[in-house]
Design an enzyme around this catalytic site. Structure first.
Site, short mmCIF file in Angstrom:
data_model
loop_
_atom_site.label_atom_id
_atom_site.label_comp_id
_atom_site.label_asym_id
_atom_site.label_seq_id
_atom_site.Cartn_x
_atom_site.Cartn_y
_atom_site.Cartn_z
CG ASP A 62 72.84 68.78 40.91
OD1 ASP A 62 73.88 68.17 41.24
OD2 ASP A 62 72.49 69.85 41.44
CG ASN A 128 70.34 81.79 42.56
OD1 ASN A 128 70.59 80.79 43.24
ND2 ASN A 128 70.24 81.73 41.24
CG HIS A 130 70.93 77.37 43.00
ND1 HIS A 130 71.78 78.38 42.59
CD2 HIS A 130 71.74 76.31 43.23
CE1 HIS A 130 73.02 77.93 42.57
NE2 HIS A 130 73.03 76.68 42.97
CD GLU A 135 69.80 78.45 38.81
OE1 GLU A 135 69.69 79.30 39.71
OE2 GLU A 135 70.91 78.06 38.38
#
Length: 236
Positions: A62, A128, A130, A135
């Site tokens: 990314d 979380n 990810h 996400e």
């Protein structure tokens, strides 16, 4: 999933390095790379070694959208500082977060992955759940795409920026389906704040609420975690 529990991230880096060395020995030519604090000890072990990547390709997960080309917060900068300057690859691909047409850039990046199947992909995991910038709510069939970062991810990344408002709100990321094409996936996690995500990834249901849980559907995943990150697992 093969789970390796280590004392700390230094020991984890040594275990991660072994997987890169084994992959090279077995003819791997394309490596999927990640940024952030988690893989740094693995990269440090690689730098200390005699591994040579000048015949290999790297494909990064990314990149932030919209950062200036010379920004020291870009993932391109991070990779050069933490690996590429010491261990150059024949070719290193990162998504272009400054592309005028991000949709076209995403399609182009998927073609790069299609043309260069990833032999070993290293990942971190967010609190979380990810992976990459995928996400919660990201569909399992997602390919490379523009992402709106959640507030929790912005907060987690704020420590790298002078001001919280400087943290980019968007990124371009390989999708979950793109990651799942990798032949072998290595995921590392250290610290108690990752314990819930690790438990959900390994022992919970496969759900878009925790993107990393999709890795349960991959047949070759190695998980390297310290005792704190492993603390909530039922089976250790």
């Amino acid at each position: 999933m093969k789970v390796i529990i280590v004392k700390d991230n230094v020991e984890g880096g040594k275990e991660g390095y072994k997987l890169f060395a084994d992959a090279k020995k077995n003819g791997a030519t394309t490596f999927g790379l990640a940024t952030g604090s988690t893989p740094i000890t693995t990269y440090q072990e690689i730098i200390k070694s005699d591994l040579d990547f000048t015949d290999s390709i790297s494909i990064n997960l990314d990149e932030y959208v919209g950062l200036p080309e010379d920004s020291d917060q870009s993932y391109d900068y991070f990779m050069h500082e933490n690996l590429f300057n010491a261990k150059p690859f024949k070719h290193s691909y990162l998504p272009n977060g400054r592309a005028a047409d991000l949709e076209a850039e995403a399609k182009h990046y998927d073609q790069i992955i299609e043309d260069n199947p990833i032999d070993l992909q290293i990942l971190g995991i967010g609190r979380n759940g990810h992976i990459g910038f995928n996400e919660p709510g990201t569909p399992a069939d997602s390919t490379t795409h523009k992402v709106s970062l959640t507030q929790s991810t912005i907060d987690a990344n704020a420590r790298f920026f002078e001001h919280e408002e400087d943290v980019p709100r968007y990124a371009i990321s390989m999708g979950l389906a793109s990651i799942m094409k990798s032949k072998h996936i290595l995921i590392e996690a250290y610290g108690e704040d990752k314990a819930d995500a690790i438990k959900g990834m390994i022992e919970g249901p496969v759900t878009t609420d925790l993107p990393a849980s999709v890795l349960q559907n991959h047949d070759n995943v190695t998980v390297i975690i310290d005792e704190a990150a492993a603390s909530k697992l039922s089976n250790k």
